[in-house]
Design an enzyme around this catalytic site. Structure first.
Site, PDB file in Angstrom:
ATOM      1  N   VAL A  76       0.874  -1.169   0.000  1.00 10.86           N
ATOM      2  CA  VAL A  76       0.000   0.000   0.000  1.00 10.86           C
ATOM      3  C   VAL A  76       0.915   1.223   0.000  1.00 10.86           C
ATOM      4  CG1 VAL A  76      -1.754   1.255   1.299  1.00 10.86           C
ATOM      5  CG2 VAL A  76      -1.762  -1.253   1.282  1.00 10.86           C
ATOM      6  N   CYS A  77       0.719   2.124  -0.948  1.00 12.79           N
ATOM      7  CA  CYS A  77       1.546   3.325  -1.028  1.00 12.79           C
ATOM      8  C   CYS A  77       1.396   4.132   0.262  1.00 12.79           C
ATOM      9  CB  CYS A  77       1.152   4.171  -2.234  1.00 12.79           C
ATOM     10  SG  CYS A  77       2.099   5.704  -2.329  1.00 12.79           S
ATOM     11  N   ILE A  78       2.498   4.343   0.935  1.00 15.45           N
ATOM     12  CA  ILE A  78       2.453   5.014   2.234  1.00 15.45           C
ATOM     13  C   ILE A  78       1.985   6.458   2.114  1.00 15.45           C
ATOM     14  CG2 ILE A  78       4.910   5.637   2.234  1.00 15.45           C
ATOM     15  CD1 ILE A  78       4.821   5.021   5.303  1.00 15.45           C
ATOM     16  N   ALA A  81      -1.725   6.453   1.435  1.00 16.53           N
ATOM     17  CA  ALA A  81      -2.444   5.965   2.616  1.00 16.53           C
ATOM     18  C   ALA A  81      -2.516   7.047   3.703  1.00 16.53           C
ATOM     19  CB  ALA A  81      -1.776   4.705   3.149  1.00 16.53           C
TER      20      ALA A  81
END
Length: 130
Positions: A76-78, A81
Site C-alpha cells: 500500500v503506497c504510504i 495511505a
C-alpha cells in the site's frame, strides 16, 4: 508469466472487483503475481475500517483473504495511505493517532515498490485511476 498488478480505485468502484477477479485468474492460470500495489484511492481496499453495505460484496475483506491465502506481496503506497487516513500501527504512533486501519497482510511502503515490481514482472496491469 509474472504479473505486477496496480489498483488505483476504491473498493466500491467496479475496477476494484475486476482487479481481484483478474488476480484470481492469473493464479488459476498457473502464472505468478510478483506484487500487488495499491495507490491513490486504491489504498482503501487495504483498510480494515471500510464498512460495506450488507447487499454489496465486501471487497476489502475479499482482497485481504486473497492476499493472505496466497501469501502475496501486497504493498500500500504510504504517501497515498497517510493522505487518506489509512495508517498501520507504526504510522499511527509516529503521528500520534489512535486509529489503525491497515494491518497484515498489507505493507505500507513507497512508490519505488511499484517501479521495482514493474521492472521484475513480465507485465504490469493497472486498474482504475484517472
Amino acid at each position: 508469466m509474472k504479473f505486477a498488478i496496480a489498483l488505483f480505485s476504491p473498493p466500491h468502484a467496479p475496477s476494484s472487483r475486476r482487479a481481484l477477479r483478474f488476480a484470481e485468474a492469473v493464479l488459476a492460470g498457473g502464472h505468478e503475481i510478483n506484487r500487488l500495489f495499491f495507490y491513490q484511492d486504491g489504498v482503501h481496499n487495504a483498510s480494515g475500517g471500510v464498512v460495506t453495505p450488507q447487499d454489496e460484496a465486501d471487497l476489502p475483506a475479499q482482497w485481504r483473504a486473497f492476499v493472505a491465502n496466497h501469501r502475496l506481496d501486497a504493498v500500500v503506497c504510504i504517501a497515498a495511505a497517510l493522505r487518506r487516513g489509512e495508517l498501520n500501527e507504526e504510522e499511527a504512533k509516529r503521528y500520534g493517532r489512535t486509529a489503525v486501519s491497515v494491518a497484515p497482510p498489507w505493507e505500507l511502503s513507497g512508490l519505488g515498490q511499484l517501479h521495482e515490481a514493474a521492472q521484475q514482472a513480465d507485465r504490469l496491469v493497472c486498474f482504475g485511476g484517472a
